[in-house]
Design a protein around this motif. Structure first.
Motif, short mmCIF file in Angstrom:
data_model
loop_
_atom_site.label_atom_id
_atom_site.label_comp_id
_atom_site.label_asym_id
_atom_site.label_seq_id
_atom_site.Cartn_x
_atom_site.Cartn_y
_atom_site.Cartn_z
N PRO A 64 -2.68 -26.33 42.47
CA PRO A 64 -4.11 -26.15 42.80
C PRO A 64 -4.69 -27.39 43.47
CG PRO A 64 -3.64 -25.52 40.52
CD PRO A 64 -2.43 -26.24 41.03
N LEU A 65 -5.61 -27.18 44.41
CA LEU A 65 -6.23 -28.27 45.17
C LEU A 65 -7.73 -28.27 44.94
CD1 LEU A 65 -4.33 -27.73 48.55
CD2 LEU A 65 -3.75 -29.37 46.75
N ALA A 66 -8.28 -29.45 44.70
CA ALA A 66 -9.73 -29.55 44.51
C ALA A 66 -10.47 -29.28 45.81
CB ALA A 66 -10.09 -30.94 43.98
N ASP A 67 -9.92 -29.75 46.93
CA ASP A 67 -10.50 -29.52 48.25
C ASP A 67 -9.60 -28.56 49.02
OD1 ASP A 67 -12.59 -31.34 47.77
OD2 ASP A 67 -11.30 -33.02 48.36
N PRO A 68 -10.16 -27.53 49.62
CA PRO A 68 -9.31 -26.55 50.32
C PRO A 68 -8.56 -27.18 51.49
CG PRO A 68 -11.63 -26.21 50.85
CD PRO A 68 -11.60 -27.21 49.74
N ALA A 69 -7.34 -26.72 51.70
CA ALA A 69 -6.52 -27.17 52.83
C ALA A 69 -6.58 -26.14 53.94
CB ALA A 69 -5.08 -27.38 52.38
N THR A 70 -6.59 -26.60 55.19
CA THR A 70 -6.63 -25.68 56.32
C THR A 70 -5.30 -24.95 56.44
OG1 THR A 70 -5.84 -27.30 57.93
CG2 THR A 70 -8.21 -27.23 57.51
N PHE A 71 -5.32 -23.83 57.12
CA PHE A 71 -4.12 -23.02 57.32
C PHE A 71 -3.01 -23.85 57.97
CE2 PHE A 71 -1.99 -20.26 60.60
CZ PHE A 71 -1.07 -19.70 59.73
N THR A 72 -3.33 -24.56 59.04
CA THR A 72 -2.31 -25.32 59.76
C THR A 72 -1.73 -26.44 58.91
OG1 THR A 72 -3.42 -24.84 61.85
CG2 THR A 72 -1.83 -26.63 61.85
N ASP A 73 -2.58 -27.20 58.21
CA ASP A 73 -2.10 -28.32 57.40
C ASP A 73 -1.21 -27.84 56.26
OD1 ASP A 73 -3.44 -30.04 59.03
OD2 ASP A 73 -5.14 -30.36 57.68
N ALA A 74 -1.65 -26.78 55.57
CA ALA A 74 -0.86 -26.26 54.46
C ALA A 74 0.46 -25.69 54.95
CB ALA A 74 -1.65 -25.19 53.71
N ARG A 75 0.41 -25.01 56.08
CA ARG A 75 1.63 -24.42 56.62
C ARG A 75 2.61 -25.50 57.04
NH1 ARG A 75 2.10 -20.35 61.83
NH2 ARG A 75 4.28 -19.85 61.54
N GLU A 76 2.13 -26.53 57.68
CA GLU A 76 3.00 -27.63 58.10
C GLU A 76 3.67 -28.28 56.90
OE1 GLU A 76 0.99 -29.21 62.27
OE2 GLU A 76 0.58 -30.25 60.39
N LEU A 77 2.92 -28.48 55.82
CA LEU A 77 3.50 -29.14 54.65
C LEU A 77 4.60 -28.28 54.02
CD1 LEU A 77 1.78 -31.28 52.03
CD2 LEU A 77 3.14 -29.35 51.22
N VAL A 78 4.34 -26.99 53.88
CA VAL A 78 5.34 -26.11 53.26
C VAL A 78 6.57 -25.99 54.15
CG1 VAL A 78 5.78 -23.75 52.49
CG2 VAL A 78 3.61 -24.84 51.96
N GLU A 79 6.38 -25.90 55.46
CA GLU A 79 7.51 -25.83 56.38
C GLU A 79 8.33 -27.12 56.33
OE1 GLU A 79 5.89 -22.77 59.83
OE2 GLU A 79 5.71 -24.93 60.13
N ALA A 80 7.65 -28.27 56.27
CA ALA A 80 8.35 -29.55 56.19
C ALA A 80 9.13 -29.66 54.89
CB ALA A 80 7.36 -30.70 56.33
N LEU A 81 8.53 -29.23 53.79
CA LEU A 81 9.20 -29.29 52.50
C LEU A 81 10.39 -28.32 52.46
CD1 LEU A 81 8.81 -30.90 49.90
CD2 LEU A 81 7.52 -28.97 48.97
N GLY A 82 10.28 -27.25 53.21
CA GLY A 82 11.38 -26.30 53.26
C GLY A 82 12.63 -26.88 53.87
N ASN A 83 12.50 -27.93 54.69
CA ASN A 83 13.68 -28.59 55.24
C ASN A 83 14.44 -29.35 54.16
OD1 ASN A 83 13.09 -27.68 57.84
ND2 ASN A 83 11.77 -29.44 58.26
N ARG A 84 13.76 -29.71 53.09
CA ARG A 84 14.41 -30.41 51.98
C ARG A 84 14.97 -29.44 50.95
NH1 ARG A 84 10.35 -35.30 50.06
NH2 ARG A 84 10.17 -36.43 52.06
#
Length: 557
Positions: A64-84
């Motif tokens: 959970p996040l206190a401040d909402p994350a934008t679609f692009t930022d959240a997507r980039e983070l999950v895609e980057a983590l998926g490489n690991r």
């Protein structure tokens, strides 16, 4: 009961990161290792999370996040983590409109339920006190290199040709409707990174397309706040609610200046009799979405096929009255039109749908109103008719049916509206024939009753009609479709092709009268439209090529 929540809200932002670890990607050992690695990473960054597990071995981790994350930022983070983490499924964060996650307590499709891996009180405490913005910043900072690599990969991707923005092709005075490519970006937040280098550029392109279509700030903001354009809303998520309107007004003012300058330059070039230097387009534009995962027409067709599953589930709750059968046929006409145009947005007027269903256009209008106001609507009205353009509808899958529709296998075969022969043979015969046509094995009368949702008497009468015209035969194992008899031949024998041609001619006459009225009273409402507004011979012609049908549907001259 099955239950899932959407990852992104109507404003295009998410309040929690959803990490979905799939056991089909490397097995249970890989899932266990990846979840342990994620937990260690989150603990090191000071993050708090909720965890559950599926009966089939899959695992979910919610941050959970206190401040909402934008679609692009959240997507980039999950895609980057998926490489690991190889077993991490990135797709829930890659789809702004339909990305969902099954939540703790939900019934699983394989049996059992999604269960918390921690106490309920601990999970509630994490949800009540979400992670601060410093944790979110630390996560993106730690994945900085992987995020940059993901962006570079998007830029290297070969993108299909995008439909040109209305800002680049249309004169402001003609006030055309936004192109489907621009509306797709506004709905999904996905764009071609080779064409637009950032969210700001894609956002400005959408605003310019909206300005060229005659939309003002109120029209655009309403679409953003009502969830019609969550993709565009996600581009403004970095602004506070108070500054969002001001940012939109600034972008819209810049778009008007650009369009005015372009119109002036176009007029100057026309007066100087300058020849265009670019060659005309000889290929139709390809509608697609995408910035990291390029979504082409194949993805649209996959969504439409899942929508067909949802439609079949809704049909199970409908009755067998003539109105219910007609609404089922209208849904088929919309689905067939979506397949033909390669997108989930359909812009065919009620007269076009009337030809496709054999109904009167006023009857179609009434059925469309009933369908979009139903308990589980399968269509949504995006924009009302304007000028020579028809109402614009989008195929939608109700939230309550997304899991069940996604779990069903796609139906084989082509989706048809009412084929001309069944104007005479009747709606019930059309549904029975469809069931026989799409079945790989013979069907009994009881099975046809279950599939078509018609009464046994109605099914029996329809089978007699089909058998009389040699369209169906009965064997020891059950009923089968007779492939040797063409529906077009039956339609020609019944004389219904002349009726279709008469209906088309009547509607074309009405269109001509409407155009004439518009030309005298509302010249700005006249929009360019190909081949008398609608390619009848392509979308509503009989399934087989017949000379009579070709003559009936071919424009004069």
């Amino acid at each position: 009961m099955p239950a899932a929540v959407r990852v992104f809200g109507k404003d295009g932002s998410c309040r929690a990161l959803f990490f979905d670890f799939d056991a089909s990607k490397g097995g249970l050992a890989q899932v266990t290792a990846d979840v342990r690695a994620l937990q260690e990473w989150l603990h090191r960054l000071g993050a708090r999370w909720i965890e559950d597990f599926s009966p089939n071995g899959g695992r979910h981790v919610y941050v959970p996040l206190a401040d909402p994350a934008t679609f692009t930022d959240a997507r980039e983070l999950v895609e980057a983590l998926g490489n690991r983490l190889p077993s991490l499924d990135r797709t829930p964060h890659q789809n702004l409109l339909h990305g969902c996650m099954r939540v703790p307590g939900s019934r699983h499709k394989t049996g059992g339920h999604q269960q918390l891996a921690m106490s309920l009180s601990m999970a509630y405490d994490v949800a009540r006190r979400p992670n601060a913005s410093t944790v979110w910043a630390a996560m993106r900072r730690d994945l900085r290199d992987e995020i940059q690599a993901a962006r570079a990969l998007r830029l290297e991707a070969v993108a299909p040709v995008l439909e040109t923005s209305t800002a680049d092709t249309m004169d402001v005075s003609s006030a055309p409707r936004m192109s489907q490519a621009m509306q797709s970006i506004a709905r999904t937040g996905l764009y071609d990174a080779n064409r637009y280098g950032s969210n700001s550029e894609a956002r400005q392109a959408v605003i310019t397309g909206a300005a060229a279509a005659g939309l003002d700030a109120t029209d655009i903001y309403r679409r953003m706040t009502q969830g019609i354009w969550p993709g565009l809303a996600s581009f403004y998520a970095r602004y506070s609610s108070g500054n969002r309107v001001q940012a939109l007004q600034r972008d819209l003012a810049a778009s008007h200046r650009h369009l005015k300058s372009k119109a002036t330059n176009t007029a100057r070039q026309s007066s100087d009799h300058k020849n265009p230097t670019s060659q005309p387009h000889t290929q139709p534009p390809v509608l697609h979405r995408g910035n990291s995962t390029l979504v082409d027409s194949a993805a649209e067709h996959r969504f439409i096929r899942t929508w067909r599953n949802a439609a079949s589930l809704v049909e199970q709750t409908m009755g067998s009255s003539r109105a219910d059968l007609a609404r089922r046929m209208v849904l088929r006409a919309l689905g067939a039109a979506a397949h033909m145009t390669g997108g989930s947005v359909v812009e065919f007027g009620v007269r076009s749908l009337a030809v496709a269903t054999g109904l009167d256009h006023t009857t179609v209008a009434g059925h469309l109103r009933a369908l979009r106001s139903a308990a589980n609507p399968l269509i949504a009205l995006l924009e009302k008719a304007k000028g020579t353009r028809g109402d614009q509808y989008e195929l939608t899958i109700p939230d309550s049916l997304k899991d069940s529709a996604g779990d069903l296998a796609w139906k084989k075969g082509k989706l048809h509206a009412l084929r001309p022969a069944f104007r005479e043979l009747g709606f019930p015969a059309a549904f029975v024939y469809e069931a026989l046509e799409t079945s790989a094995t013979p069907l009994s009368t009881a099975e046809l009753v279950r599939i078509t949702r018609l009464s046994r008497t109605t099914v029996s009468e329809s089978l007699e009609i089909l058998a009389a015209w040699n369209l169906a035969t009965r064997g020891r194992a059950g009923w089968t479709m007779e492939a040797s008899t063409s529906l077009s031949t039956v339609a020609e024998c019944l004389g219904v092709l002349e009726d279709v041609a008469a209906q088309v001619k009547f509607y074309r006459t009405q269109r001509a009268v409407w155009r004439e009225w518009l030309a005298g009273r509302a010249p700005d409402a006249l929009f360019p439209s190909p081949d008398d507004d609608y390619p009848w011979e392509t979308y509503e012609g009989p399934p087989d090529d017949l000379s009579l049908a070709d003559l009936a549907f071919r424009p004069a001259g």
